[in-house]
Design an enzyme around this catalytic site. Structure first.
Site, PDB file in Angstrom:
ATOM      1  N   ASP A  34      51.113 -25.739  16.308  1.00 52.62           N
ATOM      2  CA  ASP A  34      50.733 -24.533  16.117  1.00 52.62           C
ATOM      3  C   ASP A  34      51.623 -23.447  16.568  1.00 52.62           C
ATOM      4  O   ASP A  34      51.460 -22.329  16.147  1.00 52.62           O
ATOM      5  CB  ASP A  34      49.271 -24.141  16.172  1.00 52.62           C
ATOM      6  CG  ASP A  34      48.701 -24.531  17.396  1.00 52.62           C
ATOM      7  OD1 ASP A  34      48.823 -25.920  17.903  1.00 52.62           O
ATOM      8  OD2 ASP A  34      48.080 -23.656  18.440  1.00 52.62           O
ATOM      9  N   ARG A  82      53.976 -21.351  10.962  1.00 57.33           N
ATOM     10  CA  ARG A  82      54.348 -22.705  11.878  1.00 57.33           C
ATOM     11  C   ARG A  82      54.280 -23.889  11.229  1.00 57.33           C
ATOM     12  O   ARG A  82      53.852 -24.238  10.315  1.00 57.33           O
ATOM     13  CB  ARG A  82      53.213 -22.607  13.110  1.00 57.33           C
ATOM     14  CG  ARG A  82      52.419 -21.472  13.241  1.00 57.33           C
ATOM     15  CD  ARG A  82      51.115 -21.111  13.666  1.00 57.33           C
ATOM     16  NE  ARG A  82      50.684 -19.907  13.456  1.00 57.33           N
ATOM     17  CZ  ARG A  82      50.492 -19.024  14.599  1.00 57.33           C
ATOM     18  NH1 ARG A  82      50.305 -19.790  15.926  1.00 57.33           N
ATOM     19  NH2 ARG A  82      50.232 -17.717  14.554  1.00 57.33           N
ATOM     20  N   LYS A 104      48.230  -8.741  19.160  1.00 56.86           N
ATOM     21  CA  LYS A 104      47.519  -9.949  20.042  1.00 56.86           C
ATOM     22  C   LYS A 104      46.458  -9.406  20.995  1.00 56.86           C
ATOM     23  O   LYS A 104      47.040  -8.696  21.552  1.00 56.86           O
ATOM     24  CB  LYS A 104      48.678 -10.911  20.615  1.00 56.86           C
ATOM     25  CG  LYS A 104      48.282 -12.094  21.483  1.00 56.86           C
ATOM     26  CD  LYS A 104      49.319 -12.816  21.768  1.00 56.86           C
ATOM     27  CE  LYS A 104      48.773 -14.043  22.528  1.00 56.86           C
ATOM     28  NZ  LYS A 104      50.087 -14.882  23.030  1.00 56.86           N
ATOM     29  N   GLY A 107      38.486 -13.079  21.722  1.00 57.24           N
ATOM     30  CA  GLY A 107      39.360 -12.289  21.068  1.00 57.24           C
ATOM     31  C   GLY A 107      40.351 -11.356  22.017  1.00 57.24           C
ATOM     32  O   GLY A 107      41.161 -10.692  21.239  1.00 57.24           O
TER      33      GLY A 107
HETATM   34  P1  AMP Z   1      47.390 -20.981  22.046  1.00 58.79           P
HETATM   35  O1  AMP Z   1      47.098 -21.992  23.058  1.00 58.79           O
HETATM   36  O2  AMP Z   1      47.512 -19.434  22.578  1.00 58.79           O
HETATM   37  O3  AMP Z   1      48.377 -21.427  21.048  1.00 58.79           O
HETATM   38  O4  AMP Z   1      45.954 -20.805  21.381  1.00 58.79           O
HETATM   39  C1  AMP Z   1      45.168 -21.709  20.614  1.00 58.79           C
HETATM   40  C2  AMP Z   1      44.135 -21.075  19.611  1.00 58.79           C
HETATM   41  O5  AMP Z   1      43.251 -20.443  20.419  1.00 58.79           O
HETATM   42  C3  AMP Z   1      44.641 -20.119  18.776  1.00 58.79           C
HETATM   43  O6  AMP Z   1      44.069 -20.319  17.649  1.00 58.79           O
HETATM   44  C4  AMP Z   1      43.933 -18.730  19.301  1.00 58.79           C
HETATM   45  O7  AMP Z   1      43.888 -17.822  18.476  1.00 58.79           O
HETATM   46  C5  AMP Z   1      42.721 -19.095  20.092  1.00 58.79           C
HETATM   47  N1  AMP Z   1      42.602 -18.279  21.199  1.00 58.79           N
HETATM   48  C6  AMP Z   1      43.134 -18.263  22.404  1.00 58.79           C
HETATM   49  N2  AMP Z   1      42.567 -17.457  23.266  1.00 58.79           N
HETATM   50  C7  AMP Z   1      41.459 -17.044  22.783  1.00 58.79           C
HETATM   51  C8  AMP Z   1      40.582 -15.877  22.707  1.00 58.79           C
HETATM   52  N3  AMP Z   1      40.367 -15.350  23.916  1.00 58.79           N
HETATM   53  N4  AMP Z   1      39.674 -15.624  21.753  1.00 58.79           N
HETATM   54  C9  AMP Z   1      39.603 -16.426  20.474  1.00 58.79           C
HETATM   55  N5  AMP Z   1      40.345 -17.054  20.318  1.00 58.79           N
HETATM   56  C10 AMP Z   1      41.519 -17.496  21.224  1.00 58.79           C
HETATM   57 MG    MG Z   2      49.140 -20.324  19.814  1.00 60.42          MG
END
Ligand code: AMP
Ligand code: MG
Length: 464
Positions: free
Chosen positions: A239, A171, A101, A114
């Site tokens: 998710d 998920r 991650k 990312g």
């Molecule tokens: P989460 O709220 O952590 O479940 O993330 C929701 C979505 O946003 C997921 O698809 C993550 O992979 C994406 N995401 C979160 N932070 C980043 C980031 N810095 N760069 C790219 N994708 C992100």
């Molecule tokens: Mg997530």
């Protein structure tokens, strides 16, 4: 080699994932490595150098998984935007996703960079470590590796990569993705998931309805465990709901100190959708979305909507049964029943806003805490009633942690690292949380809740 990969996800329909390459970094530095986890999954720590853990030295091509999800109630097509699976590691017949991650952009990154900050990856490491030791099914963190980039969030920080281990990262939202994007694949995908997580169901006639039932059960068990220790996940989007009942995605999570069903710490959760006391309702809502994602199976006549509905209709009774069994254990009650007494305790907690964790420790051993709330007539009456039917010490010690990650101690440890590069408070906290049911730091600061003003202001963040 370090890992022993057999990555079955790559045999699925190519719409379900994309090839991804970890970003190049120089001088990766291992900040923490989980020796216990290495031992559990058969990894030799001597073979795990920073390049392997940061995805700089690959055994095979990593993949990012596609998924969708309801985020705060709205459906979106997503995918691993800052995560990639290095491979499925095999040990003793068990399969584990090894995921990075914060390892850079993927085809699903949208506008994201990312990346992840070192404080949020250390935070995830600590919470997942605590949850594992609290005997709650969870993703586990193998390592945090600091990178040499500067990542701008609320402040500019070093970047980091977390190495996360789960039975799988599948998920509810993965099913929502398949149902909405490649519905013809749904039966094959469901068979894959049943094989991987619920192989015992293959012996049954009504496999798909049993599968839904098993997912509902594992999720109920997970959320009831959260309620046992005062955990607030903070972002129960579909998710972030594991198909195998593993707690994961430690973003804006926190532990509740002062009992309050409305407790919420996430900066964006303005309406308390994911508040402590709302997690049960949201689980049910999420299961309804998951049931909808299984609809293409009804069109194929391998499942009926009525079967799903019958199981969903059992949700409240099954959740109650699991919840009261758990609460009876927390109160050291060996027999069944006594729901009214549990409700009475909850009513007292709601009114008093006492520290949730310490209330049970005080019931177990009166006089442990010097808190005026525990000296009130109401509390003493409650204790007398409980003494008559429960307060069995042995039962209580298994259900009630002596230590939880207190928010202010976590923040303090992270701040110390960011300000000075010293991990001493972080490792001290990990040592306390290694055996959260064992009182060895009695009377220490680790059992103290923060000042009430701290909790009132405390804020956690997504995607940092
Ligand atoms: P989460 O709220 O952590 O479940 O993330 C929701 C979505 O946003 C997921 O698809 C993550 O992979 C994406 N995401 C979160 N932070 C980043 C980031 N810095 N760069 C790219 N994708 C992100
Ligand atoms: Mg997530």
């Amino acid at each position: 080699m370090a890992f022993s990969f057999d990555t079955t996800y790559k045999n699925l329909d190519p719409n379900l994932y994309s090839r991804a390459t970890p970003k190049r970094i120089t001088n990766p530095d291992i900040l923490v490595l989980n020796d216990g986890l290495c031992a559990d999954i058969g990894l030799d720590t001597a073979e795990l150098d920073a390049d392997i853990l940061a995805g700089q030295d690959l055994l095979e091509e990593p993949i990012a998984q596609a998924y969708a999800g309801h985020q705060y109630g709205s459906f979106t097509v997503l995918g691993d935007g800052r995560a990639m699976i290095l491979g499925e590691h095999m040990h003793d017949g068990e399969r584990y996703d090894i995921q990075l991650k914060g390892s850079g952009r993927t085809p699903y990154s949208r506008r994201g960079d990312g990346n992840a900050t070192v404080s949020s990856m250390l935070r995830e490491y600590l919470y997942s470590y605590a949850m594992q030791n609290l005997n709650i099914k969870t993703s586990r963190s193998l390592a945090v590796v600091r990178t040499d980039e500067a990542v701008a969030r609320r402040r500019v920080e070093p970047g980091a990569i977390l190495v996360r281990v789960m039975n799988s990262h599948i998920r509810y939202g993965t099913f929502q993705y398949v149902a909405s994007q490649v519905p013809d694949e749904l039966q094959r995908f469901t068979d894959y998931v049943i094989d991987r997580h619920y192989p015992r169901l293959h012996a049954k006639d009504c496999t798909y309805s049993e599968f839904f039932d098993a997912v509902m059960q594992s999720s109920i068990e997970m959320v009831v465990d959260w309620l046992r220790v005062g955990f607030i996940h903070g972002v129960m989007n579909t998710d972030n709901m594991s198909i195998d009942g593993e707690t994961f995605d430690y973003g804006p999570c926190a532990f509740m100190n002062y009992y309050d069903e409305k407790a919420v710490f996430s900066s964006i959760d303005k309406h308390g959708r994911y508040a402590f006391g709302n997690q049960r309702r949201i689980l049910r809502w999420n299961l309804e979305r998951f049931a909808e994602a299984l609809q293409p199976l009804c069109a194929q006549s391998v499942l009926t909507y009525n079967e799903l509905k019958v199981t969903l209709d059992e949700f409240e009774d099954r959740f109650d049964a699991q919840y009261y069994t758990m609460m009876r254990k927390k109160l050291g009650i060996d027999a069944g029943g006594e729901e009214e007494l549990v409700d009475e305790l909850l009513a007292w907690l709601r009114i008093s806003n006492a520290d949730y964790t310490n209330t049970f420790l005080e019931l177990e051993t009166p006089g442990t805490f010097d808190d005026p709330l525990f000296a009130t007539a109401e509390f003493e009456q409650l204790r007398d009633k409980l003494t008559a039917v429960g307060l069995d010490e042995e039962l209580m010690q298994e259900a009630n942690p002596r230590y939880i990650p207190r928010n202010y101690l976590v923040e303090d440890a992270l701040k110390q690292y960011l300000d000075t590069g010293n991990l001493s408070r972080f490792t001290e906290l990990l040592a306390v949380l290694e055996n959260p049911y064992t009182s060895k730091h009695q009377d220490s600061q680790f059992q103290q809740p923060p000042p009430r003003e701290f909790d009132a202001e405390y804020t956690t963040y997504c995607n940092t």
